[in-house]
Every structure is written in structure tokens, then in C-alpha cells.
Design a protein around this motif. Sequence first.
Motif, PDB file in Angstrom:
ATOM      1  N   LYS A 130       0.829  -1.210   0.000  1.00  0.00           N
ATOM      2  CA  LYS A 130       0.000   0.000   0.000  1.00  0.00           C
ATOM      3  C   LYS A 130       0.860   1.255   0.000  1.00  0.00           C
ATOM      4  CE  LYS A 130      -3.945  -2.097   2.429  1.00  0.00           C
ATOM      5  NZ  LYS A 130      -4.755  -2.084   3.663  1.00  0.00           N
ATOM      6  N   ARG A 131       1.940   1.230   0.809  1.00  0.00           N
ATOM      7  CA  ARG A 131       2.818   2.396   0.841  1.00  0.00           C
ATOM      8  C   ARG A 131       3.501   2.625  -0.510  1.00  0.00           C
ATOM      9  NH1 ARG A 131       4.066   0.182   6.013  1.00  0.00           N
ATOM     10  NH2 ARG A 131       5.924  -0.827   5.139  1.00  0.00           N
ATOM     11  N   ALA A 132       3.893   1.525  -1.165  1.00  0.00           N
ATOM     12  CA  ALA A 132       4.542   1.661  -2.469  1.00  0.00           C
ATOM     13  C   ALA A 132       3.580   2.229  -3.512  1.00  0.00           C
ATOM     14  CB  ALA A 132       5.077   0.297  -2.923  1.00  0.00           C
ATOM     15  N   MET A 133       2.329   1.749  -3.504  1.00  0.00           N
ATOM     16  CA  MET A 133       1.347   2.271  -4.450  1.00  0.00           C
ATOM     17  C   MET A 133       1.065   3.739  -4.191  1.00  0.00           C
ATOM     18  SD  MET A 133       0.658  -0.125  -6.528  1.00  0.00           S
ATOM     19  CE  MET A 133      -0.804   0.585  -7.294  1.00  0.00           C
ATOM     20  N   LYS A 134       1.032   4.118  -2.938  1.00  0.00           N
ATOM     21  CA  LYS A 134       0.794   5.524  -2.597  1.00  0.00           C
ATOM     22  C   LYS A 134       1.941   6.391  -3.087  1.00  0.00           C
ATOM     23  CE  LYS A 134      -0.139   8.566   1.332  1.00  0.00           C
ATOM     24  NZ  LYS A 134      -0.310   8.651   2.803  1.00  0.00           N
ATOM     25  N   LYS A 135       3.171   5.898  -2.923  1.00  0.00           N
ATOM     26  CA  LYS A 135       4.333   6.675  -3.375  1.00  0.00           C
ATOM     27  C   LYS A 135       4.339   6.819  -4.894  1.00  0.00           C
ATOM     28  CE  LYS A 135       9.334   7.008  -2.762  1.00  0.00           C
ATOM     29  NZ  LYS A 135       9.584   7.399  -4.144  1.00  0.00           N
ATOM     30  N   ILE A 136       3.948   5.763  -5.609  1.00  0.00           N
ATOM     31  CA  ILE A 136       3.894   5.834  -7.072  1.00  0.00           C
ATOM     32  C   ILE A 136       2.913   6.918  -7.514  1.00  0.00           C
ATOM     33  CG2 ILE A 136       3.171   4.578  -9.133  1.00  0.00           C
ATOM     34  CD1 ILE A 136       4.309   2.059  -7.867  1.00  0.00           C
ATOM     35  N   LYS A 137       1.754   6.954  -6.857  1.00  0.00           N
ATOM     36  CA  LYS A 137       0.757   7.978  -7.210  1.00  0.00           C
ATOM     37  C   LYS A 137       1.278   9.377  -6.910  1.00  0.00           C
ATOM     38  CE  LYS A 137      -3.259   4.973  -6.516  1.00  0.00           C
ATOM     39  NZ  LYS A 137      -4.505   4.754  -5.759  1.00  0.00           N
ATOM     40  N   GLU A 138       1.987   9.532  -5.777  1.00  0.00           N
ATOM     41  CA  GLU A 138       2.524  10.849  -5.439  1.00  0.00           C
ATOM     42  C   GLU A 138       3.594  11.278  -6.436  1.00  0.00           C
ATOM     43  OE1 GLU A 138       3.928  10.418  -1.508  1.00  0.00           O
ATOM     44  OE2 GLU A 138       1.934  10.509  -0.571  1.00  0.00           O
ATOM     45  N   ASP A 139       4.484  10.330  -6.825  1.00  0.00           N
ATOM     46  CA  ASP A 139       5.520  10.666  -7.800  1.00  0.00           C
ATOM     47  C   ASP A 139       4.912  11.034  -9.135  1.00  0.00           C
ATOM     48  OD1 ASP A 139       7.332  10.152  -5.859  1.00  0.00           O
ATOM     49  OD2 ASP A 139       7.848   8.134  -6.560  1.00  0.00           O
ATOM     50  N   GLN A 140       3.865  10.294  -9.534  1.00  0.00           N
ATOM     51  CA  GLN A 140       3.231  10.575 -10.818  1.00  0.00           C
ATOM     52  C   GLN A 140       2.589  11.954 -10.819  1.00  0.00           C
ATOM     53  OE1 GLN A 140       3.417   8.675 -13.484  1.00  0.00           O
ATOM     54  NE2 GLN A 140       2.292  10.176 -14.696  1.00  0.00           N
ATOM     55  N   SER A 141       1.939  12.303  -9.707  1.00  0.00           N
ATOM     56  CA  SER A 141       1.297  13.612  -9.641  1.00  0.00           C
ATOM     57  C   SER A 141       2.322  14.732  -9.624  1.00  0.00           C
ATOM     58  CB  SER A 141       0.418  13.685  -8.399  1.00  0.00           C
ATOM     59  OG  SER A 141       1.202  13.504  -7.221  1.00  0.00           O
ATOM     60  N   SER A 142       3.475  14.501  -8.961  1.00  0.00           N
ATOM     61  CA  SER A 142       4.514  15.531  -8.926  1.00  0.00           C
ATOM     62  C   SER A 142       5.145  15.713 -10.292  1.00  0.00           C
ATOM     63  CB  SER A 142       5.582  15.157  -7.899  1.00  0.00           C
ATOM     64  OG  SER A 142       6.220  13.945  -8.262  1.00  0.00           O
ATOM     65  N   GLN A 143       5.306  14.605 -11.057  1.00  0.00           N
ATOM     66  CA  GLN A 143       5.855  14.716 -12.411  1.00  0.00           C
ATOM     67  C   GLN A 143       4.893  15.444 -13.332  1.00  0.00           C
ATOM     68  OE1 GLN A 143       6.944  10.847 -13.783  1.00  0.00           O
ATOM     69  NE2 GLN A 143       8.603  10.585 -12.296  1.00  0.00           N
TER      70      GLN A 143
END
Length: 452
Positions: A130-143
Motif C-alpha cells: 500500500k505504501r509503495a502504491m501511494k508513493k507511485i501515485k505521489e511521484d506521478q502527480s509531482s511529475q
Amino acid sequence: MKLIFCYFGGATLSCLFLVLLQLHCSLSQKSEGALTVVENTEGGRGVDEEEEVTVDNDDDDDGVFEVVQPNEQWQTLKPDQAVPAGSHVRLNLQTGEREVRLGEEQLKYWTQQHREEEKSRSSIDPDELKRAMKKIKEDQSSQDSAPSRFRPLDELKKEMADLDLLVETDVQIMRRLLDQFNSSNSTMEQRLSILQELEYLVHQVDNAQTLCAMGGLSFILQGLNSSDVRFQENSALVLGSAVASNPVVQVQAVEGGALQTLLTTLATTQPLNVKKKVLFALACLLRHFPYAQRHFLSHGGLQILSELFRADAGGILRTRIVTMLYDMISEKELISQAGLDPVQDPAHAERLRQYSQVSLQEELMEEGWCSLVPQLLQSTEHDYREKALRALLAMTPVCLDQYRSDGALLGSLLTLRLQYSELIQSEMILGEETSYFTEMVELIDSLQVKVK
């Protein structure tokens, strides 16, 4: 109703009573099946004396039972419980209760699946996932919100102009460097720095040609005549880098007097580092350029090199000289070899004509190089010996008679062959690579065969 077969191997009365009691319970629950009772023939009274029963339930059973899902362990089966078809049911003779687990085929596949699931559960932590999926979404939104990493060149130039920055091409840089070099305000240290920058730039063929078109060749030749040793070294490096594999610059250098300047520098008393750099520039100017080679011979180049060879006790200059002579001999032989298609290479005939005017090997014999090159075999460096052997083989057509009468050369060949044969044996014992020493022995053998 199915037939019930019971097999007894010396069964006791109590055992028969338990079986009949179990059969009665099954019939009272309207569960039809096939029971097979096998008594343990080893005669114990512990858990090992359990009877094993296999039950197949019919699909047309009218009763309502609680279905037990068996696993790989034995579990107690209550009277009002049923099991899936293919399950393994046994009667525990010690407790009088029925027990169930998966059948043999089911147990085999269940165990494999259970192991895979356990492995999967042990390797993947749900919280971590869950933490990894959350980080992926945050990185995608920041990009998505960040500006692009690549921007147009015009935009960058505009921003640099606003910051008073200037983007220069190589041509603009060389023009600026030449202006600074010719400026009367430039110090010697600044000019040395400019030469080092130019030496880096002229490795590009187009830059070297542009530098000559700007008149840069003239001040480079002036630097060779400077009294400052550092200026001579850097000027020679720039010249060598500019003419290397660059026919346009080679022609302009010869026509501009570069060959005479290099030979004059070698003929005069100069430090070792200066002579090394000048030899580098001379070798680059002569390589694959028969016109320059012909002028080199006509201006006494071999005589100047022979004097330099005799004066060099350390062998550093000797090796560079011998390597340069070997390259000149080899390239002429390669051009003279048959098999080149004149249709694909229309300039081949012209090159043959130009190389035919270069009488290199004849002049090597006249200048005494047939006895000079073997002296390099006395060196303790393997690389120096290799260069000497290759040059001696290339000079064989004109030096063979002198080789046969040169006792020092014949003795050196015998000594070197014995030495390299021993090195090969030592390396083989140690399990190390012997290809280099083997190649040296092959060179010596080739030369000895020609001398015999």
C-alpha cells in the motif's frame, strides 16, 4: 444402497462391534457410501492401530448436513457432518471417532498450492504494498505538475541572454582564442592555456581545418621556435593533433613549412620532452601522406633520426623512431598489394604512383638503419623488443645480407628465443596467459627463417 465389504485379518470382537456400530450410524443418517476397513496387522493398541475408511458421498442424499472442508491434517468428524467426495475418512479405533483429511490426490495438489500461497504471503507485505502504491501515485502527480526537463534551445538561449551568458560554437571559441593569443596583453600562462584548449578542439577534423583557415597554423609553427620549453611542447601537440588523419591540414602544414620546422627542432639541442612531442607531430604528419614522406627523405630526415637514435641511451626516442619507420614501410606495402578494386577506389592508382616515388627502404639501408635497429633488441623492455623485431622483418628485403653477417643480431635472436620459451613455460605452470610471449617467439622464428 451400496454393498459394504469388510476385510479382517484376525480382527477381535470389539473391532467388529465398532465397525457395525459405525455402519449403523451411517445408515441412520441416510448417507450411502462405500467403506473399506483395514486393520493394522502389526497388532499394536496405540494410535497406529487406527482403521482407515474411504467414503464417497452420493449427490442424491436427501439429508441436510454440515459440509466439512478437510485439509492436510486429520480432524474429528461429527455425526451430523458430511465431507466432499474424494476425502480420506478413517475410524480411530482408540477413540471410536471418525476422522477426515484430504485424499491422496487432493493432498498432493493442495500442498503445492499451499506452499506457493505461503511463499507469496511471506514475500509481499500488504502494508508495504500500500505504501509503495501511494508513493507511485505521489511521484506521478509531482511529475505531471512539474515543468518538462527538456526545453527548446531558443528558450534556453533567451534565458542565457537575459543572464548575460553567451552560447558559443566551436568556430566562435577558436576565433576568440586566436584573438586572445595574438593580443599583446596576453601573458605566457594565458597563451599556454589557449594552446591546451586548441589541442582539445582540433581533434575534430572540421575544427582543425577551420583553425588553418583562420591562420592558426602560422602561430603554432612560431611556437615551435620559441625559447620557452612549455610553449614548444604544447605547440607540437596542437600541430600533431591537427594533422592526424586529416589530409587537408597535412597539405597545408607541409606547404606552410611545418616539416622543415619539425626537422630543425629535432636536429638542435632540445630537452627530451620537447623531442618526444615533436616526434609525435612528425609521425602524424608523415602517416598516410607519401608527398610529405618524399620531402622528409629529400630534406635528410633519416639522417637526423639516425643521429637522434644514436644519442638516445634510454631507448624512449629509439622506440618512437623505429615505430614511425615501421609504419611508413608497412603502409607502402599494403598499398602495393594486389586485389584492390580500382572501380571502388579510383584514387588507388594515384596513391600507387605517389608511393612509388618514396624510396624509403633503399635509403634506410644507405643510412645504416640495418645495423641500428638491431641495437634496440638489447633493451630489457618487451615492448621495445617487439617494435624492433617487427621493423627488422619489414626491412628484410633490403637488409637480409647485413642480417646474415651480423653476429650480434644472430646471437640476440638465439638468446631472446630461449628467454621467451622459458617465460612461456613459467606462465603455463602458473596457469597464466602466454599469448604475448608466444607471439614474440613467432616473430623471432620468422626472422630466423628469413636469415637462414
